[in-house]
Design an enzyme around this catalytic site. Structure first.
Site, PDB file in Angstrom:
ATOM      1  N   GLU A  49       2.636  26.251 -31.646  1.00 24.64           N
ATOM      2  CA  GLU A  49       3.699  26.361 -31.233  1.00 24.64           C
ATOM      3  C   GLU A  49       4.040  24.877 -31.198  1.00 24.64           C
ATOM      4  O   GLU A  49       4.150  24.012 -31.157  1.00 24.64           O
ATOM      5  CB  GLU A  49       3.354  26.978 -29.774  1.00 24.64           C
ATOM      6  CG  GLU A  49       4.931  27.158 -29.168  1.00 24.64           C
ATOM      7  CD  GLU A  49       4.700  27.431 -27.674  1.00 24.64           C
ATOM      8  OE1 GLU A  49       5.865  27.981 -27.321  1.00 24.64           O
ATOM      9  OE2 GLU A  49       3.742  27.159 -27.203  1.00 24.64           O
ATOM     10  N   LYS A 136      11.100  33.405 -30.603  1.00 29.41           N
ATOM     11  CA  LYS A 136      10.403  33.372 -29.161  1.00 29.41           C
ATOM     12  C   LYS A 136      10.966  34.514 -28.134  1.00 29.41           C
ATOM     13  O   LYS A 136      11.962  33.943 -28.394  1.00 29.41           O
ATOM     14  CB  LYS A 136       9.775  32.780 -28.329  1.00 29.41           C
ATOM     15  CG  LYS A 136       9.127  32.966 -27.001  1.00 29.41           C
ATOM     16  CD  LYS A 136       8.032  31.383 -26.749  1.00 29.41           C
ATOM     17  CE  LYS A 136       7.127  31.166 -25.655  1.00 29.41           C
ATOM     18  NZ  LYS A 136       7.155  30.147 -24.820  1.00 29.41           N
ATOM     19  N   CYS A 170       2.957  32.116 -27.707  1.00 27.22           N
ATOM     20  CA  CYS A 170       2.747  32.038 -26.302  1.00 27.22           C
ATOM     21  C   CYS A 170       2.490  33.132 -25.258  1.00 27.22           C
ATOM     22  O   CYS A 170       1.994  34.411 -25.647  1.00 27.22           O
ATOM     23  CB  CYS A 170       3.176  30.418 -26.215  1.00 27.22           C
ATOM     24  SG  CYS A 170       2.139  29.535 -24.689  1.00 27.22           S
TER      25      CYS A 170
END
Length: 307
Positions: A49, A136, A170
């Site tokens: 990430e 995200k 994540c």
């Protein structure tokens, strides 16, 4: 499996630190690491990430509820300047790298679009260049100070010769409906670039692999204070030996078995051979988007239009 897909895929997970907030030096490091992974036979190479160009772990951006300062605005400006744009020269470099290595690349980056930053995954094919990107959808906690929100328009799984490829960033992996949206697209290789190095994260990677009957690749940075600039103002202080994140990257098969990792002893490249037929073998008794879904009871709608 997709038509003409290969049964066996050699996957690599890169566990390494960015050259924090320096996209060009980080891109050079990424090129070296990807080249090393490809030389070991990798068909697919996953980076962590926000690898390009840094996860600002421990920074508070000098911000409290109800107030901003000139310092906080300058810190955001510096971070904004270190982000990359799509399209842009970094994107062109990564597309060319995938072609040169004859490998699929999955890269975590901080993407700049106007005045907003996004935590983004980039997917590259060796013959098509940029397959797509995913922003995200839910930054976690203080990440919301610096990153915007993605939407449902890029919750995609790509049908490729190495299998159905997709993933989540994540703590998106903790969102049950997001996971289901990917399971419904018959995902086989789940990429999970992350900043979480806890034992509970490894348990989550194993759960997703079992739940989705897919291979899960978790990639995190291994970084010490020395991987950040001297001017880096964070809770980690100034001792260059201080551990900032321990990695704990891993590769898991559709039955929850660890094929590689979790590794916590420094930078590394994890390698594993994936037998894509296991994604079908596993669905003999559990297919959460198929015979185990009970569609007459449960229904889900995903808004895929850009927001």
């Amino acid at each position: 499996m997709p038509a003409m897909s290969q049964e066996h895929v050699h996957a690599a997970v890169v566990q390494a630190a960015s050259v924090a907030f320096d996209p060009q030096k980080t891109l050079t490091k990424a090129t070296e690491l990807a080249t090393k992974a490809a030389a070991q036979g990798a068909d697919l190479i996953l980076f962590p990430e926000a690898f390009l160009s840094g996860y600002p772990r421990g920074m508070g951006f000098d911000t409290v509820v109800g107030a901003r300062t000139e310092k906080s605005r300058d810190l955001f400006l510096d971070y904004w300047n270190s982000a990359i744009e799509i399209p842009g020269p970094e994107n062109d470099h990564l597309a060319a790298l995938a072609a040169d290595l004859s490998a699929y690349l999955v890269m975590g980056c901080v993407e700049r679009d106007g005045g907003t930053l996004y935590c983004t995954i980039l997917y590259y094919s060796p013959d098509q260049g940029l397959l797509g990107k995913h922003r995200k959808v839910m930054p976690t906690a203080s990440e919301r100070l610096i990153w915007g929100y993605g939407d449902g328009s890029d919750l995609d799984v790509y049908q490729t010769p190495i299998g159905n490829l997709g993933g989540a960033v994540c703590w998106e992996n903790y969102m049950p409906l997001l996971r289901m949206s990917l399971y419904q697209q018959d995902i086989q290789i789940w990429c999970a670039p992350t900043a979480d190095a806890r034992d509970s994260w490894t348990a989550s990677m194993r759960h997703i692999a079992v739940e989705g009957r897919c291979f899960v690749l978790g990639a995190n940075q291994y970084a010490t204070r020395s991987d950040y600039p001297e001017s880096y103002d964070s809770v980690f202080g100034d001792d260059p030996e201080t551990l900032v994140t321990r990695g704990a990257s891993c590769i898991v098969d559709p039955f929850g078995r660890l094929l590689a990792g979790p590794h916590t002893d420094g930078e590394t490249i994890l390698l594993a051979e994936l037998d894509l037929r296991d994604t079908v073998r596993g669905r003999f008794d559990l297919d959460v988007a198929g015979h185990y879904s009970r569609g007459e009871i449960f229904e889900m709608r995903v808004r895929t239009r850009p927001a």
